[in-house]
Design an enzyme around this catalytic site. Sequence first.
Site, PDB file in Angstrom:
ATOM      1  N   GLY A 285       0.823  -1.206   0.000  1.00 49.80           N
ATOM      2  CA  GLY A 285       0.000   0.000   0.000  1.00 49.80           C
ATOM      3  C   GLY A 285       0.854   1.252   0.000  1.00 49.80           C
ATOM      4  O   GLY A 285       1.748   1.410   0.833  1.00 49.80           O
ATOM      5  N   GLU A 525      -3.154  -8.953   7.261  1.00 46.91           N
ATOM      6  CA  GLU A 525      -2.688  -9.110   8.649  1.00 46.91           C
ATOM      7  C   GLU A 525      -3.010 -10.509   9.177  1.00 46.91           C
ATOM      8  O   GLU A 525      -3.209 -10.698  10.375  1.00 46.91           O
ATOM      9  CB  GLU A 525      -3.301  -8.041   9.557  1.00 46.91           C
ATOM     10  CG  GLU A 525      -2.835  -6.627   9.267  1.00 46.91           C
ATOM     11  CD  GLU A 525      -1.413  -6.359   9.739  1.00 46.91           C
ATOM     12  OE1 GLU A 525      -0.903  -7.124  10.587  1.00 46.91           O
ATOM     13  OE2 GLU A 525      -0.807  -5.383   9.253  1.00 46.91           O
TER      14      GLU A 525
END
Length: 732
Positions: A285, A525
């Site tokens: 990102g 995650e």
Amino acid sequence: MGRVVDVTLIILLPIFPPYPATPITQLPTIRLLHTVKLNLHNRLLMDSSPPSSSPSSSTSMDRVNFRTQVLSRHLHHHPQTTDLLLPAPCLNYSPPELSNPPPNFDTKSLRKLLDGTSVEEIDYIFNLMIQSTLFCPRERGGKVFIAPDFNQSMEQQREMTVKRIEYLRDRGVFEGWFDKKGPEGDLWRFALAESVSVYDHSLGIKLGVHFFLWGGAIRFMGTKRHHDKWYKPTETYEVKGCFAMTELGHGSNVRGIETITRYDASTGEFIINTPCESAQKYWIGGAGNHATHTVVFSQLEINGVNEGVHAFIAQIRDENGNICPNVRIADCGHKIGLNGVDNGRIWFDNLRIPRENLLNSVADVSPDGQYLTEIKDPDQRFAAFLAPLTSGRVTIAASSMNTTKIGLAIAIRYSLSRRAFSIKPNEPEVLLLDYPSHQRRLLPLLAKTYALSFASNYLKMIYVNRTPQTIKTVHVVSSALKAVLTWHCMRTLQECREACGGQGIKTENHVGHLKSEYDVQLTFEGDNNVLMQQISKALLAEFLAAKKRNKPIRGLGLEHLNKPAPIIPTQLTSSTLRTTQFQTDIFCLRERDLLQRFVAEVSQLQAQGESKEHIFTVTYQTAEDLGRAFSDRLILQTYLDVEATVPAGSLKSVLGLMRSMYTTIVMEEDASFLRYGYLSTNNAAVVRKEVLNLCSELRPHALSLVSSLGIPDAFLAPIAFNWVEANAWSSI
């Protein structure tokens, strides 16, 4: 037979020549009527009755005459009239506040249980976004709503995300990001991250990558030399950071990443290299367009020895946005959501960086190339290295609850003003939420959202108050809640989308679009199913360690294992289901039984000589059941802790209703309660019936509970309010 005649007329009429000036009574059609009249005399037309009051006076010719008159009237020209359609009353929007009872509890107190001491900070960020045209205000149905313009191209959405970050920065939102210390500072950071995510997940992720991942790596993995150099430009957004951990070939398995870094003692530099295509950094990102620097996770090789994964600071763009030499960057492309985040791919072609760019809180390399660390065990070193990054799972869990609140607030408010069908003739249509089936769809999810929100707050508190002794607890709890809360978010959004019918499809009504925006939560995650297995491994280790020490088990809430197994009543009643004792007992019974089953499975396979890796591969079903059982018991305990702080009164009563709804819906929906016999089939039926009872009792509180979620009207959707006016012609 009358229908046959009608069809015949339709077929025959087109063959007649047009007679535009001829009265209809003189058309050849009338000749046809005479023929029809004669034919009908010999046909059965019992379905047409003449207008005679005496059946005995009816003759066949009477019936033919009557039918001919009907057909003739159809073919005669009727003068145009203006009153063919009489005016009828239209549906009108009625605000739910007019038809629902006022709250019988303090909604502000309930919201404070959700947002704690961060209420003012959250509302401040909300108001900043509402005030600016950068956040795309739109008027619908007499109210102003803000939301990203998802009709924009991917490139436009990305640029708008950056402009919004700069807007918040220019108003001092991020000032003191690294200076605020202690639990208060961490809670302040979480509040900011959660607030911006309520507006747009892309904005929340973009800020999270920069401040929590890039900034968190500098803060926790670095030392004073890194803090002095990087804190200020990170806070001012002069440096735009990203976090290059995942690769094309490795996502969850961080230890398996293939990027290699070697040290050149002759120049005092590290050399980072992407040795193969599967080693390219993927889904990074910020890398696609804007990031100037990144934290690179790489295998560190010193003197031919692989010392494991370490993190390095590398510049990937200059101040003008040009990609640096020996770095290649490509875009990851259009996504199902989150297109305001510029995810990119990075290759390093023997990129040289200074020795000081190694983040050295756990290990360092001396100028002459010696590897230095106080943690000799590679497993412990790896765990210590990644432990601070738990904040990512904390923010994901919290933001998923805010998204869930948005979906429920919209769907429930809509169901409190939208009507469908009448129960009896000439009666008003029924509000959607007055249907038991609609209550069953939404109200258990609302109660569960409150329970999971309290658990999210608990996670934040144990994170901000963490110590070296509680790191394991933080890891296990964050794994559990990240998985359960994000699963709940996606399931709730789907149910809310369906509950809104066709309106749920419109992007401006948020619910449907939020699904694609937040879908990524389930896998980044940590894949949720993998996290469930990690929880079970940790519980297994705690159980075996206590058994080896021959001492009571401590930690992770497992102290109930030291007591006798709870006994569940053979016949459940509504009152029993609502007691905290029963709820705690059956959740603890489920967890301890599944843990014992898991221990037995693992022990049996070990006795057969199977490897540890193979054992955990084949026992995944029990492991996932155990992970969910641990999570549900933990959530119940955090709920009880919150409930205990509330004095007796109306608010405590409503909290008790929602707790009972949470526990009952878990028992009804999780197959393990029946699979392993914690509930008999008869008791399972009692549980199912109790869900409906609780729905009807929560129904009067629905609007108050939604209002207490603390989501401003501007962040909801037109269908949550005057959906008739919002869709009126004048609004187009």
